[in-house]
Write a protein that holds these residues in place. Structure first.
Motif, PDB file in Angstrom:
ATOM      1  N   SER A  66     -26.490  53.245  20.437  1.00  0.00           N
ATOM      2  CA  SER A  66     -27.536  53.420  18.437  1.00  0.00           C
ATOM      3  C   SER A  66     -26.182  52.827  17.703  1.00  0.00           C
ATOM      4  O   SER A  66     -26.482  52.399  17.068  1.00  0.00           O
ATOM      5  N   ASP A  67     -24.976  53.074  17.936  1.00  0.00           N
ATOM      6  CA  ASP A  67     -23.888  52.553  16.819  1.00  0.00           C
ATOM      7  C   ASP A  67     -23.393  51.237  17.066  1.00  0.00           C
ATOM      8  O   ASP A  67     -22.993  50.587  16.954  1.00  0.00           O
ATOM      9  N   GLU A  68     -24.474  50.591  17.507  1.00  0.00           N
ATOM     10  CA  GLU A  68     -24.016  48.925  17.977  1.00  0.00           C
ATOM     11  C   GLU A  68     -25.501  48.117  17.423  1.00  0.00           C
ATOM     12  O   GLU A  68     -25.471  47.045  17.590  1.00  0.00           O
ATOM     13  N   SER A  69     -26.202  49.073  16.532  1.00  0.00           N
ATOM     14  CA  SER A  69     -27.639  48.164  16.375  1.00  0.00           C
ATOM     15  C   SER A  69     -27.223  46.919  14.952  1.00  0.00           C
ATOM     16  O   SER A  69     -28.058  45.888  15.478  1.00  0.00           O
ATOM     17  N   ILE A  70     -25.901  46.877  14.440  1.00  0.00           N
ATOM     18  CA  ILE A  70     -26.679  45.734  13.567  1.00  0.00           C
ATOM     19  C   ILE A  70     -25.806  44.791  14.230  1.00  0.00           C
ATOM     20  O   ILE A  70     -26.406  43.677  13.892  1.00  0.00           O
ATOM     21  N   SER A  71     -24.871  44.813  15.130  1.00  0.00           N
ATOM     22  CA  SER A  71     -24.316  43.715  16.244  1.00  0.00           C
ATOM     23  C   SER A  71     -24.965  43.329  16.868  1.00  0.00           C
ATOM     24  O   SER A  71     -25.702  41.613  17.235  1.00  0.00           O
ATOM     25  N   PHE A  72     -25.856  43.760  17.238  1.00  0.00           N
ATOM     26  CA  PHE A  72     -27.266  43.861  18.037  1.00  0.00           C
ATOM     27  C   PHE A  72     -28.476  43.150  17.269  1.00  0.00           C
ATOM     28  O   PHE A  72     -28.859  41.325  17.595  1.00  0.00           O
ATOM     29  N   HIS A  73     -28.426  43.270  16.246  1.00  0.00           N
ATOM     30  CA  HIS A  73     -29.844  42.296  15.507  1.00  0.00           C
ATOM     31  C   HIS A  73     -29.089  41.222  15.101  1.00  0.00           C
ATOM     32  O   HIS A  73     -29.915  40.533  14.855  1.00  0.00           O
ATOM     33  N   ARG A  74     -27.880  41.416  14.675  1.00  0.00           N
ATOM     34  CA  ARG A  74     -27.855  39.949  14.403  1.00  0.00           C
ATOM     35  C   ARG A  74     -28.925  38.487  15.678  1.00  0.00           C
ATOM     36  O   ARG A  74     -28.961  37.188  14.451  1.00  0.00           O
ATOM     37  N   ASP A  75     -28.814  38.593  16.085  1.00  0.00           N
ATOM     38  CA  ASP A  75     -29.173  37.899  17.677  1.00  0.00           C
ATOM     39  C   ASP A  75     -30.753  36.908  16.820  1.00  0.00           C
ATOM     40  O   ASP A  75     -31.127  36.658  17.846  1.00  0.00           O
ATOM     41  N   PHE A  76     -31.137  38.194  16.278  1.00  0.00           N
ATOM     42  CA  PHE A  76     -32.976  38.286  15.726  1.00  0.00           C
ATOM     43  C   PHE A  76     -33.311  37.375  14.811  1.00  0.00           C
ATOM     44  O   PHE A  76     -32.604  37.779  14.017  1.00  0.00           O
ATOM     45  N   SER A  77     -34.793  36.469  14.380  1.00  0.00           N
ATOM     46  CA  SER A  77     -34.705  35.708  13.463  1.00  0.00           C
ATOM     47  C   SER A  77     -35.960  37.037  12.781  1.00  0.00           C
ATOM     48  O   SER A  77     -35.898  36.965  11.373  1.00  0.00           O
ATOM     49  N   ILE A  78     -36.724  37.485  13.322  1.00  0.00           N
ATOM     50  CA  ILE A  78     -37.832  38.546  13.213  1.00  0.00           C
ATOM     51  C   ILE A  78     -37.695  40.256  13.979  1.00  0.00           C
ATOM     52  O   ILE A  78     -37.058  39.901  15.077  1.00  0.00           O
ATOM     53  N   ALA A  79     -38.022  41.375  12.824  1.00  0.00           N
ATOM     54  CA  ALA A  79     -37.676  42.726  13.291  1.00  0.00           C
ATOM     55  C   ALA A  79     -39.079  42.870  13.285  1.00  0.00           C
ATOM     56  O   ALA A  79     -40.059  42.925  11.989  1.00  0.00           O
ATOM     57  N   ILE A  80     -40.091  43.663  13.904  1.00  0.00           N
ATOM     58  CA  ILE A  80     -41.783  44.718  13.912  1.00  0.00           C
ATOM     59  C   ILE A  80     -41.151  45.552  14.330  1.00  0.00           C
ATOM     60  O   ILE A  80     -40.563  46.078  15.091  1.00  0.00           O
ATOM     61  N   VAL A  81     -41.676  46.556  13.647  1.00  0.00           N
ATOM     62  CA  VAL A  81     -42.118  48.287  13.208  1.00  0.00           C
ATOM     63  C   VAL A  81     -43.299  48.662  13.347  1.00  0.00           C
ATOM     64  O   VAL A  81     -44.229  48.995  12.218  1.00  0.00           O
ATOM     65  N   PRO A  82     -44.172  48.587  14.209  1.00  0.00           N
ATOM     66  CA  PRO A  82     -45.901  48.483  14.815  1.00  0.00           C
ATOM     67  C   PRO A  82     -45.883  50.351  14.741  1.00  0.00           C
ATOM     68  O   PRO A  82     -46.976  50.547  14.787  1.00  0.00           O
ATOM     69  N   SER A  83     -45.492  51.370  13.998  1.00  0.00           N
ATOM     70  CA  SER A  83     -45.842  52.122  14.445  1.00  0.00           C
ATOM     71  C   SER A  83     -47.078  52.110  14.342  1.00  0.00           C
ATOM     72  O   SER A  83     -47.344  52.305  12.918  1.00  0.00           O
ATOM     73  N   VAL A  84     -47.688  53.616  14.525  1.00  0.00           N
ATOM     74  CA  VAL A  84     -48.711  54.255  14.480  1.00  0.00           C
ATOM     75  C   VAL A  84     -48.953  55.311  13.612  1.00  0.00           C
ATOM     76  O   VAL A  84     -49.838  55.774  12.940  1.00  0.00           O
ATOM     77  N   GLY A  85     -47.491  56.587  13.432  1.00  0.00           N
ATOM     78  CA  GLY A  85     -47.393  57.172  12.336  1.00  0.00           C
ATOM     79  C   GLY A  85     -46.432  57.765  12.866  1.00  0.00           C
ATOM     80  O   GLY A  85     -45.231  57.335  13.471  1.00  0.00           O
ATOM     81  N   SER A  86     -46.268  59.369  12.405  1.00  0.00           N
ATOM     82  CA  SER A  86     -45.088  59.732  12.357  1.00  0.00           C
ATOM     83  C   SER A  86     -43.445  59.507  11.764  1.00  0.00           C
ATOM     84  O   SER A  86     -42.821  58.652  13.025  1.00  0.00           O
ATOM     85  N   GLU A  87     -43.100  58.073  10.905  1.00  0.00           N
ATOM     86  CA  GLU A  87     -41.976  57.479  10.437  1.00  0.00           C
ATOM     87  C   GLU A  87     -41.719  58.184   9.217  1.00  0.00           C
ATOM     88  O   GLU A  87     -42.727  58.176   8.244  1.00  0.00           O
TER      89      GLU A  87
END
Length: 375
Positions: free
Chosen positions: A263-284
């Protein structure tokens, strides 16, 4: 000087052997640090356990209460009640789902977003109601419970306006406590935005592999997008009960990957991606993973669910769409083919996270709330 107590189901495993992973756990450990830094004391975090244990960390102390190895907020609270001095302690319920009415402690409820917009079908009684055509009754009971537990304390913090506005429809203005606050979730912010060339389009689904988080939608998207675009890669980051479906997909393609991060590596992890998807159907609520992706200059495509509607302005800092395969497929195709739109989402997402959802803002607001409740 005041003592501070946070009560939650578990921050560590029930035997106290290791720390658990999740958005609420991330939230509460960050809150513990805010308390320690600004009020000079280590808060106690009480949780259920299979034995009694105490674990001291840099910013908090975990008290595991032997509840027979089952999550039992009432038993945990009874132990807390014996160990803490009520008139000198501020009690923070780490989730209103576990809160209990009490008159002894000054207390704050944390409401992490509407979790009752989908049917929780994990018990026979709930399945029976829905299958018998009594969904209206089931949902009515859900909402009644949500209001009752939220009102267990006179002060509360909501992570989005979605819940507060829903709650207002059930209560007159003079019934709503003045001590109901909204503090959206937070993210760390890189000092400078991450540069991305977007020639290779890498898409990430960094959620728990369960239906309500949209893993079924993500699996189908990965299949179709990899087949249509030779410059696309798709990553699944996480774990969960539907892991086997993801693993099968990974074994079938050289451009679909399974990975994970702390969890504390999330920012560095996401550096390598162009697009992130969050397709939750509920409970957000105001999704931590959505905010972390935006802070990392990912273009975000999110479902128009819960507190995510408090973060995304559609067609400005991301796409806000229905939680369906067709909606996500069409929007992702648009982003893959329109590099200027992709770059705009990345830039505006970063600026939004930096201006409105940075951790420093969140910390300041929590200090204000605590001071107002203590005075």
């Amino acid at each position: 000087m005041h003592n501070f107590v946070i009560l939650i189901d578990r921050l560590y495993t029930l035997d106290g052997s290791e720390k658990t992973i999740g958005g609420i756990q991330t939230y509460l450990t960050a809150l513990a640090k805010v308390i320690f830094t600004n009020f000079g004391v280590k808060p106690f975090i009480y949780q259920s356990g299979s034995r009694d244990f105490t674990i001291e960390q840099a910013h908090y102390i975990v008290r595991g209460i032997d509840t027979g190895g089952k999550v039992n907020p009432k038993q945990t609270f009874n132990a807390l009640n014996k160990e803490q001095v009520a008139n000198n302690t501020l009690l923070i319920w780490g989730s209103d789902q576990y809160s209990l009415p009490n008159r002894d402690f000054k207390a704050i409820n944390i409401q992490h977003g509407i979790g009752f917009d989908t049917e929780a079908m994990h018990s026979p009684a709930k399945r029976m109601l829905v299958n018998a055509g009594l969904t209206w009754l089931y949902k009515g009971l859900q909402r009644y419970k949500a209001i009752k537990i939220f009102e267990n304390t006179s002060a509360a913090v909501c992570v989005d306006y979605n819940f507060l506005n829903w709650y207002r429809t059930f209560r007159s203005s003079n019934q709503i406590s003045e001590n109901v606050f909204v503090i959206p979730n937070f993210t760390d912010i890189p000092e400078e935005p991450v540069n991305k060339n977007n020639e290779l389009i890498s898409i990430v689904f960094a959620r728990r592999f369960v239906q309500r988080r949209g893993v079924d939608i993500a699996v189908k998207l990965a299949k179709e997008l990899i087949e249509k675009y030779p410059n696309v890669e798709f990553y699944f980051a996480g774990d969960g009960p539907q892991r086997k479906e993801v693993e099968q997909l990974v074994n079938e393609s050289s451009r679909i990957f399974l990975t994970k991060f702390k969890s504390d590596e999330s920012i560095s992890f996401h550096r390598d991606f162009s697009i992130a998807i969050v397709p939750s159907v509920g409970s957000e609520g105001t999704s931590l993973s959505l905010l972390e992706a935006m802070a990392s200059n990912c273009a975000v495509v999110a479902s128009n669910v819960g507190g995510m509607t408090n973060i995304i302005l559609n067609n400005f800092n991301g796409s806000l769409i229905p939680p369906t395969f067709d909606s996500f497929y069409n929007e992702l195709c648009s982003l893959i083919e329109d590099k200027s739109k992709l770059a705009m989402y990345q830039k505006n997402g970063y600026e939004t996270a930096k201006a409105s959802f940075c951790k420093a803002n969140w910390e300041r607001e929590w200090v204000k709330v605590i001071n107002s409740v203590l005075t």
